[in-house]
Design an enzyme around this catalytic site. Sequence first.
Site, mmCIF file in Angstrom:
data_model
loop_
_atom_site.group_PDB
_atom_site.id
_atom_site.type_symbol
_atom_site.label_atom_id
_atom_site.label_comp_id
_atom_site.label_asym_id
_atom_site.label_seq_id
_atom_site.Cartn_x
_atom_site.Cartn_y
_atom_site.Cartn_z
ATOM 1 N N SER A 146 38.941 -27.676 15.304
ATOM 2 C CA SER A 146 40.184 -26.440 15.698
ATOM 3 C C SER A 146 39.496 -25.785 16.450
ATOM 4 O O SER A 146 38.200 -25.366 16.506
ATOM 5 C CB SER A 146 40.916 -25.409 14.213
ATOM 6 O OG SER A 146 41.322 -24.362 15.182
ATOM 7 N N TYR A 158 39.262 -19.507 6.559
ATOM 8 C CA TYR A 158 39.196 -21.023 7.648
ATOM 9 C C TYR A 158 38.797 -20.660 9.133
ATOM 10 O O TYR A 158 38.460 -22.583 9.254
ATOM 11 C CB TYR A 158 41.191 -20.828 7.819
ATOM 12 C CG TYR A 158 41.578 -21.841 8.862
ATOM 13 C CD1 TYR A 158 41.785 -22.952 8.424
ATOM 14 C CD2 TYR A 158 42.065 -21.806 10.374
ATOM 15 C CE1 TYR A 158 42.246 -24.079 8.868
ATOM 16 C CE2 TYR A 158 41.715 -23.064 11.272
ATOM 17 C CZ TYR A 158 42.160 -23.952 11.253
ATOM 18 O OH TYR A 158 43.111 -25.121 11.404
HETATM 19 N N1 LIG Z 1 48.596 -27.242 13.456
HETATM 20 C C1 LIG Z 1 47.596 -26.716 14.365
HETATM 21 O O1 LIG Z 1 48.042 -25.769 15.092
HETATM 22 C C2 LIG Z 1 46.363 -26.987 13.750
HETATM 23 C C3 LIG Z 1 45.243 -26.837 14.966
HETATM 24 C C4 LIG Z 1 44.182 -26.505 15.081
HETATM 25 C C5 LIG Z 1 43.125 -28.075 13.613
HETATM 26 N N2 LIG Z 1 44.207 -28.347 12.804
HETATM 27 C C6 LIG Z 1 44.282 -28.854 11.788
HETATM 28 O O2 LIG Z 1 44.316 -30.034 11.905
HETATM 29 C C7 LIG Z 1 44.535 -30.834 10.703
HETATM 30 C C8 LIG Z 1 45.784 -30.859 10.494
HETATM 31 O O3 LIG Z 1 46.451 -29.611 10.138
HETATM 32 P P1 LIG Z 1 48.070 -30.419 10.544
HETATM 33 O O4 LIG Z 1 48.922 -28.748 11.404
HETATM 34 O O5 LIG Z 1 48.372 -31.433 10.923
HETATM 35 O O6 LIG Z 1 49.249 -29.810 8.428
HETATM 36 P P2 LIG Z 1 50.002 -30.788 8.019
HETATM 37 O O7 LIG Z 1 49.982 -28.790 6.767
HETATM 38 O O8 LIG Z 1 50.772 -30.337 8.495
HETATM 39 O O9 LIG Z 1 49.502 -31.382 7.222
HETATM 40 C C9 LIG Z 1 48.233 -32.024 6.207
HETATM 41 C C10 LIG Z 1 48.423 -32.749 5.407
HETATM 42 O O10 LIG Z 1 46.890 -32.721 4.209
HETATM 43 C C11 LIG Z 1 47.195 -32.639 2.977
HETATM 44 N N3 LIG Z 1 46.051 -32.474 2.324
HETATM 45 C C12 LIG Z 1 46.441 -31.275 2.154
HETATM 46 N N4 LIG Z 1 45.791 -30.605 1.212
HETATM 47 C C13 LIG Z 1 44.848 -31.945 1.007
HETATM 48 C C14 LIG Z 1 43.754 -32.925 -0.119
HETATM 49 N N5 LIG Z 1 43.042 -31.951 -0.626
HETATM 50 N N6 LIG Z 1 43.484 -33.916 -0.071
HETATM 51 C C15 LIG Z 1 44.381 -34.354 1.175
HETATM 52 N N7 LIG Z 1 45.178 -34.162 2.147
HETATM 53 C C16 LIG Z 1 45.314 -33.139 1.494
HETATM 54 C C17 LIG Z 1 48.933 -32.176 3.240
HETATM 55 O O11 LIG Z 1 49.644 -32.923 2.125
HETATM 56 C C18 LIG Z 1 49.625 -32.504 4.997
HETATM 57 O O12 LIG Z 1 50.139 -34.389 4.892
HETATM 58 C C19 LIG Z 1 43.737 -29.793 9.908
HETATM 59 O O13 LIG Z 1 42.839 -30.210 9.404
HETATM 60 C C20 LIG Z 1 43.862 -28.320 10.245
HETATM 61 O O14 LIG Z 1 43.561 -27.800 9.690
HETATM 62 C C21 LIG Z 1 45.799 -27.577 13.002
#
Ligand SMILES: NC(=O)c1ccc[n+]([C@@H]2O[C@H](COP(=O)([O-])OP(=O)(O)OC[C@H]3O[C@@H](n4cnc5c(N)ncnc54)[C@H](O)[C@@H]3O)[C@@H](O)[C@H]2O)c1
Length: 265
Positions: A146, A158
């Site tokens: 991130s 985080y």
């Molecule tokens: N959305 C953003 O703005 C953003 C920005 C930077 C980084 N990220 C990173 O991208 C990745 C995905 O984020 P997102 O926004 O798509 O999140 P999201 O919440 O939409 O999806 C995350 C998925 O991970 C699953 N999950 C949670 N804990 C888990 C576990 N212990 N084992 C297996 N699966 C698990 C959830 O069930 C969910 O389906 C994350 O690592 C997040 O930190 C997201």
Amino acid sequence: MFTAAEWLKLDGKVAIVTGAGHGIGSAIAGMLAGAGAHVYATDRDHETVASAPMGKNLSHAALDVADSNAVDTFFQAVVSERKRVDILVNNAGVYRGLGGPVVEMSDAAWRALMAVNLDGVFYCSRAACRAMVTCGNGGRIINIASTQAFTPGVGVTYDSSKAAVVQMTRTLALEMARHGINVNAIAPGATWVYDGPPPAVSPEPPAPITGEPLADTVANRISRIPKGRWASPDEVARVVLFLASGMSDYVTGVCLPVDGGWLLL
Ligand SMILES: NC(=O)c1ccc[n+]([C@@H]2O[C@H](COP(=O)([O-])OP(=O)(O)OC[C@H]3O[C@@H](n4cnc5c(N)ncnc54)[C@H](O)[C@@H]3O)[C@@H](O)[C@H]2O)c1
């Protein structure tokens, strides 16, 4: 000599994507499968991942990345079924409601986030390295970090977890280069994983981050994203495909921002 389109093909490759039931992970699973890989789309929540629309070449499986034994068993099962693992995308991550002001943070809250965002990346990467070294075909590990690894804002848990993932990426890249395994990371900025298209930036704190201790800091940055809008999950997934494909054979140990210029601020 391959054409550009041929370099992007993943035919015959086996990929594992964690947290593929929603958001960025779901887009990544669909992208890799579309490029020809057989993708294991995994999530803690099996029902969600089984119902996510991702197209062909997919197997769905329940996998909690924070459960070390379950991770090892899962990777062994994939190797026994497909005889190889070529690509791991460590995408599973949690952030909502787990920030909290540091003065109020419990050990349990700290552990809950680290168990997924850091331990999970380590467990899956270790299992993938073991499988890839045994299979002898090299491989790709892509960690979804991130921009918060570089600019604090979402909270101490985080932000710390993502900074650690970036350094884990570099260390594993160095250690695994001799085995033909590239290890890279992506640092998405604000990515719209909710209903509808990515919105334009606005001075109002977006709903997903309201209530976090540094929400005003993040909201302020979001309102100034140089490209003027959030990313779509697909835009992150396309960069994952680059790192998973022959396009990036000589790239290892980097963390590539996909952030619309966020880190320029
Ligand atoms: N959305 C953003 O703005 C953003 C920005 C930077 C980084 N990220 C990173 O991208 C990745 C995905 O984020 P997102 O926004 O798509 O999140 P999201 O919440 O939409 O999806 C995350 C998925 O991970 C699953 N999950 C949670 N804990 C888990 C576990 N212990 N084992 C297996 N699966 C698990 C959830 O069930 C969910 O389906 C994350 O690592 C997040 O930190 C997201």
